[in-house]
Design a protein around this motif. Sequence first.
Motif, mmCIF file in Angstrom:
data_model
loop_
_atom_site.group_PDB
_atom_site.id
_atom_site.type_symbol
_atom_site.label_atom_id
_atom_site.label_comp_id
_atom_site.label_asym_id
_atom_site.label_seq_id
_atom_site.Cartn_x
_atom_site.Cartn_y
_atom_site.Cartn_z
ATOM 1 N N GLN A 1 68.254 53.029 112.460
ATOM 2 C CA GLN A 1 67.578 53.801 113.507
ATOM 3 C C GLN A 1 67.262 55.214 113.026
ATOM 4 O O GLN A 1 66.209 55.764 113.346
ATOM 5 C CB GLN A 1 68.437 53.841 114.758
ATOM 6 C CG GLN A 1 68.541 52.501 115.455
ATOM 7 C CD GLN A 1 69.481 52.529 116.640
ATOM 8 O OE1 GLN A 1 70.185 53.511 116.854
ATOM 9 N NE2 GLN A 1 69.486 51.452 117.416
ATOM 10 N N GLU A 2 68.170 55.783 112.258
ATOM 11 C CA GLU A 2 67.915 57.116 111.702
ATOM 12 C C GLU A 2 66.749 57.073 110.711
ATOM 13 O O GLU A 2 65.923 57.986 110.689
ATOM 14 C CB GLU A 2 69.172 57.639 111.012
ATOM 15 C CG GLU A 2 70.302 57.953 111.956
ATOM 16 C CD GLU A 2 71.568 58.364 111.220
ATOM 17 O OE1 GLU A 2 71.526 58.448 109.974
ATOM 18 O OE2 GLU A 2 72.574 58.593 111.890
ATOM 19 N N ILE A 3 66.698 56.025 109.925
ATOM 20 C CA ILE A 3 65.589 55.880 108.970
ATOM 21 C C ILE A 3 64.275 55.714 109.714
ATOM 22 O O ILE A 3 63.256 56.319 109.345
ATOM 23 C CB ILE A 3 65.852 54.696 108.017
ATOM 24 C CG1 ILE A 3 67.049 55.012 107.127
ATOM 25 C CG2 ILE A 3 64.624 54.380 107.190
ATOM 26 C CD1 ILE A 3 67.519 53.855 106.282
ATOM 27 N N ALA A 4 64.257 54.916 110.781
ATOM 28 C CA ALA A 4 63.042 54.730 111.574
ATOM 29 C C ALA A 4 62.598 56.050 112.194
ATOM 30 O O ALA A 4 61.393 56.353 112.245
ATOM 31 C CB ALA A 4 63.280 53.680 112.659
ATOM 32 N N ARG B 1 54.678 54.644 117.283
ATOM 33 C CA ARG B 1 55.556 53.521 117.608
ATOM 34 C C ARG B 1 55.687 52.648 116.372
ATOM 35 O O ARG B 1 54.704 52.097 115.868
ATOM 36 C CB ARG B 1 54.986 52.704 118.755
ATOM 37 C CG ARG B 1 55.845 51.537 119.122
ATOM 38 C CD ARG B 1 55.313 50.810 120.340
ATOM 39 N NE ARG B 1 56.051 49.571 120.504
ATOM 40 C CZ ARG B 1 55.503 48.423 120.810
ATOM 41 N NH1 ARG B 1 54.202 48.349 121.010
ATOM 42 N NH2 ARG B 1 56.236 47.354 120.919
ATOM 43 N N ILE B 2 56.907 52.517 115.886
ATOM 44 C CA ILE B 2 57.166 51.672 114.717
ATOM 45 C C ILE B 2 57.510 50.282 115.229
ATOM 46 O O ILE B 2 58.490 50.091 115.951
ATOM 47 C CB ILE B 2 58.316 52.243 113.867
ATOM 48 C CG1 ILE B 2 57.894 53.597 113.315
ATOM 49 C CG2 ILE B 2 58.674 51.289 112.754
ATOM 50 C CD1 ILE B 2 58.947 54.287 112.505
ATOM 51 N N VAL B 3 56.698 49.310 114.847
ATOM 52 C CA VAL B 3 56.889 47.938 115.316
ATOM 53 C C VAL B 3 57.934 47.228 114.454
ATOM 54 O O VAL B 3 58.825 46.568 114.965
ATOM 55 C CB VAL B 3 55.547 47.174 115.300
ATOM 56 C CG1 VAL B 3 55.754 45.733 115.708
ATOM 57 C CG2 VAL B 3 54.550 47.848 116.207
ATOM 58 N N SER B 4 57.818 47.359 113.138
ATOM 59 C CA SER B 4 58.794 46.713 112.260
ATOM 60 C C SER B 4 58.872 47.474 110.944
ATOM 61 O O SER B 4 57.933 48.151 110.553
ATOM 62 C CB SER B 4 58.404 45.255 111.999
ATOM 63 O OG SER B 4 57.230 45.217 111.213
ATOM 64 N N MET B 5 60.009 47.330 110.300
ATOM 65 C CA MET B 5 60.223 47.932 108.982
ATOM 66 C C MET B 5 60.839 46.865 108.103
ATOM 67 O O MET B 5 61.754 46.150 108.523
ATOM 68 C CB MET B 5 61.175 49.129 109.076
ATOM 69 C CG MET B 5 60.532 50.341 109.677
ATOM 70 S SD MET B 5 61.609 51.784 109.794
ATOM 71 C CE MET B 5 62.744 51.665 108.499
ATOM 72 N N ARG B 6 60.325 46.738 106.894
ATOM 73 C CA ARG B 6 60.922 45.794 105.955
ATOM 74 C C ARG B 6 60.965 46.431 104.579
ATOM 75 O O ARG B 6 60.145 47.283 104.232
ATOM 76 C CB ARG B 6 60.156 44.496 105.918
ATOM 77 C CG ARG B 6 58.725 44.624 105.480
ATOM 78 C CD ARG B 6 58.013 43.301 105.602
ATOM 79 N NE ARG B 6 56.588 43.521 105.409
ATOM 80 C CZ ARG B 6 55.898 43.043 104.405
ATOM 81 N NH1 ARG B 6 56.489 42.286 103.519
ATOM 82 N NH2 ARG B 6 54.624 43.298 104.275
ATOM 83 N N LYS B 7 61.921 46.041 103.809
ATOM 84 C CA LYS B 7 62.111 46.578 102.477
ATOM 85 C C LYS B 7 61.089 45.961 101.545
ATOM 86 O O LYS B 7 60.861 44.761 101.556
ATOM 87 C CB LYS B 7 63.530 46.275 101.993
ATOM 88 C CG LYS B 7 63.901 46.984 100.746
ATOM 89 C CD LYS B 7 65.362 46.750 100.448
ATOM 90 C CE LYS B 7 65.765 47.568 99.254
ATOM 91 N NZ LYS B 7 67.204 47.440 99.004
#
Length: 90
Positions: free
Chosen positions: A61-64, A83-89
């Motif tokens: 959450q902090e990274i987002a 608005r961040i929908v998704s994050m992936r490496k």
Amino acid sequence: MPEYSNLFVCLMGMGTVFFGLICLIVLTTLMGKIVGGHAAPAAAAPIPAAAASAAPEGNRQEIAAAVAAAVAEELGADITGIRIVSMRKL
């Protein structure tokens, strides 16, 4: 003064250029070896499997939040509009 054909002049010019380029390659290779160009690369330590796992949920959450703030700053927009929908490496 003798008249040279166009083909002869063209071939002599191209030959001179290629000879000069070959001389430059040889000289730079020799200078690289003299100065000590290619040092042996250090062996990289293997990455432990635990370090490659996903980040804990609290840290995610902090990274987002940090990513949203950076995007908002770059776009010059308010952070509430991001608005961040998704994050992936990657």
